[in-house]
Structure formats: structure tokens, C-alpha cells
Enzyme design. Sequence first.
Site, PDB file in Angstrom:
ATOM      1  N   SER A 143       0.834  -1.199   0.000  1.00  0.00           N
ATOM      2  CA  SER A 143       0.000   0.000   0.000  1.00  0.00           C
ATOM      3  C   SER A 143       0.866   1.246   0.000  1.00  0.00           C
ATOM      4  O   SER A 143       1.795   1.369   0.808  1.00  0.00           O
ATOM      5  CB  SER A 143      -0.908   0.011   1.231  1.00  0.00           C
ATOM      6  OG  SER A 143      -1.551   1.270   1.358  1.00  0.00           O
ATOM      7  N   HIS A 144       0.553   2.190  -0.895  1.00  0.00           N
ATOM      8  CA  HIS A 144       1.318   3.435  -0.951  1.00  0.00           C
ATOM      9  C   HIS A 144       1.044   4.305   0.281  1.00  0.00           C
ATOM     10  O   HIS A 144       1.824   5.220   0.580  1.00  0.00           O
ATOM     11  CB  HIS A 144       0.991   4.203  -2.230  1.00  0.00           C
ATOM     12  CG  HIS A 144       2.142   5.026  -2.745  1.00  0.00           C
ATOM     13  ND1 HIS A 144       3.035   5.661  -1.916  1.00  0.00           N
ATOM     14  CD2 HIS A 144       2.551   5.291  -4.006  1.00  0.00           C
ATOM     15  CE1 HIS A 144       3.926   6.311  -2.638  1.00  0.00           C
ATOM     16  NE2 HIS A 144       3.669   6.099  -3.919  1.00  0.00           N
ATOM     17  N   SER A 145      -0.034   4.030   1.006  1.00  0.00           N
ATOM     18  CA  SER A 145      -0.269   4.749   2.260  1.00  0.00           C
ATOM     19  C   SER A 145       0.666   4.263   3.358  1.00  0.00           C
ATOM     20  O   SER A 145       0.879   4.952   4.349  1.00  0.00           O
ATOM     21  CB  SER A 145      -1.720   4.575   2.722  1.00  0.00           C
ATOM     22  OG  SER A 145      -2.593   5.360   1.940  1.00  0.00           O
TER      23      SER A 145
END
Length: 467
Positions: A158-160
Site C-alpha cells: 500500500s502506498h499509504s
Amino acid sequence: MVSISRIVSVHPKLVQPQRVLTLSNLDRQCPNLMQLVFFYNNLPHQTLKDLSLNSVFSNLKSGLEETFTLWYPSAGRLGPNQSDGKLNLWCNNQGAVLAEAETSVKTSQLGNLSEYNEFFEKLVYKPAFDGNFSNMPLIVAQVTKFGCGGYSIGIGTSHSLFDGAATYDFLYAWASNSEIVKGRSRSDELPKPVHERGILLSGSLQAPRGTMNFPSDSSSNAKQARAMAIDHLYQLIMQTASGQKGFPMQIGGTSNPKKCVLKTYHLSGAMIEDLKRKHFSMQRGSLPFSTFEVLAAHLWKARTKALEMKKEKLVCLQFAVDIRNKMTPPLPKSFSGNAYVLASIMMSVAELEQTSHEFIIEKIREAKNSVNHDYVKAYVDALDGPQQCSSLPPLKELTLVSDWTRMPFHNIEFFRGKATYACPLATPMPQVAYFMQSPSDNKGVDVRIGFEAENVSAFSECFLNMA
């Protein structure tokens, strides 16, 4: 065909106390999974003989369990804050997903591994997603054994959760902990990640001591505190809207989207040096131009020319800048969150065509140097809103560049030796240009970028002739 034989949940070896980690606005921009496939098809015969798919899978699983001890947020889930709807990171030990797969396909049948192939999409496990990020694992992986005995490891993060630099550190730790090949050198000095993101939270990111608080007016000081990347993007969107009816619904043209063709251009070290000699006068005492600066300037010119935009249109080049050393005080080197903002330069198509590569590079440097603590504060504040999940509409006037050359993912040794290639899959914004270190040429760069089919030939000609 790729046949998945088993799927398991992977949980931390040591269960961590549950907690909520507040994300910054930089983390919330793109919660999607970013996917990367590692190919290992150059393993020694003895190594292949000693390996089985079951042993590879088991070692990857135990290595991931071990890695979660320090990287425990990776085993959690995203969840909206009840008060404002913003995504935060719930460290609840729900775990990652690991899949085991086989295919009769041989890696030699895939051709040049640097060129994107839709078959690669089958090499990363893709969980069902109903739009609720609370149900989506933050780490997914799939190990696939090929008919020739080679392996791929497809990973989604996840880029978060991570930016590119933190993803590299996480995968390096996982590879070191897995010990798939016995006797492979293992590093004892793995970076210890820093997961707190408080310094980058909107509203708490203060100006450093001894600096002026800029007033909210149109004075020159106030303008210095603005994030030019946000201002330029707004101008491009308004420019597009002025020529369309039904704004904002028509931006991006979702009613009849054209599929992007992903192309990889290999620029050898010799080609890059030739480009420098043709366009840049190396004056004595001046700071030599970096490969990134040279290629970013050249790509901007080539892409704009290939897309044949009107001379009066504004066009923009934006590129990611690591802010770990731009903050006051600096962020820890092993900060695991998103620590990149976009720097930006803008001019008309006519100006870009007429100006030299050297002048563009000076503008790139100015934009890079303008990124400081106050710029980051303005940038983070500009992203504030109830939910940062919307994707940027595709704008042909916007050229975006992400520099991966300092994150050579192919150097991550899940097996003994480096990967033959590490290939990013299709991203939420295929128009972004990725600069990647070439595994076969230390001074070379692979440029991965997406275009609509009718523009590929024109861009290839503009970009590769080095004129």
C-alpha cells in the site's frame, strides 16, 4: 495459465499491542497497492536442484513473520477516522496475504523482462477489493515457479504504508530474513524503521524556530511559502476546464478512456554521455549536471513535442523530491512513511520548444532547492480534506517523473544473487515516467512511461534521437 495452489494469511511472529497510527496527508494521497515483480531465472543449477516451491514458500512466510516484528504496521489495515473520515493506519495484526503458484511458461518465453507484459499481472496476488480499504491487506505477495525452474516474486504494498525508499528497506529486510538459499550472505545491520508520522501532520507541522511566519496575503514573502506544484496543477486543471463543457466531469474523459501502452526505453551510459555532450556546456567551476536532471529535461521536451500541443498552452514538469533532509529538524533516515513532495516548473509550449536543455536544468534545480520546511508545510496543508483517495485526472500538459535510480530493486536478493529484473506493474497513473537503474548497465537508465498508442511512435523518435 498461472495456477495458485495455496493462499495463507501471514501474521507477526511477535504479536504487537494494537494501536492507531495517524497518517499524514502525504500518506493518504494514494492508498492503492503498488505492485512489483522480481524475476530470478539465473539461479545456479545446484541451487535449483536444492530448492522446491514448498521450501521457497515456507521460507518467505517465516521471513515475513520475522520482518513484521519491526515493521508491524504492515500487518494492519487502513481505516477511516470517525470524526473526519480521513484514513489512518490501524495496527491490528490482521496480517498479509501470501500465495503460492506455478506455471508451465518458461521465463525465456516472456522476452525482454524490462518491457511490460500483461502476463506479469498474473504474477501478483490481487485480493478482491470492494472499495473499503478497511478490508484490504497492506502487503500481498505471490511466489510463482516457472516451467524452466526459475521463480518470480510479485509483491504489492500500500502506498499509504510506504514510499519507494521505505518499500526498498522493507523488502531488503524481508529478503534477509527469509534465507531461501542456505549460506546466502545475510546482513546483520538491517535498518530499524521509524513509523511515527506526527511531524508531517497537517496543523501540527510548524515553521522551524527562528524563521518568519508568512502572512496570508499576496506579498512576496507569502508567495515563498506556497507549494508551486499545487498551484501549477490547479492552473493546468483550469486551463483544461476552460476548453471543455461540463467541467469537472469531462476531465480525463472517463466515458471513453483510451488504454495506455507502457513502454520501456533503455538509455545506455554511452547514450546519456552523448546527450550531455550535445546539449550542455560544462563550464569550469560549475556543478556537473546529474543524469536525472539531464534525462528529465530531455523527456519533458520530447514528450511535449510528441503530443503536439498548441503553442500557447501551459505545460508543466513535476518530479518527486525526498524531504527527509529538507525538514527542520531532518526526518530520520529510516522514516517509513511517505516523505516525498512534488517540485514543479511551468512554461508555455512555445517557450519550452525554444529554450535550451541547459536552461531547463537550471529551472529544475531552482524548483528542487525551493523545497524546504515551509514548502512542505504548504504542500501538506493544500492536501487537507476529508479523504485523500481521489486520483489525479490525466492531463497531457503534465509530465510527471519518479526517480527510482537510487532504489535499485533488482539488488534485493530473495535468492542468492540479484534479480534478473524488477518490473513495476501497471500503476494508477500510467503516464508517470519512472527512471530505473539498469541491472545490466550500471551507468544506464531504463525509462518506463505510458502513452496512448497513437503517440508512442512520435515520442520514441523524439526521445531516442537525442537531438
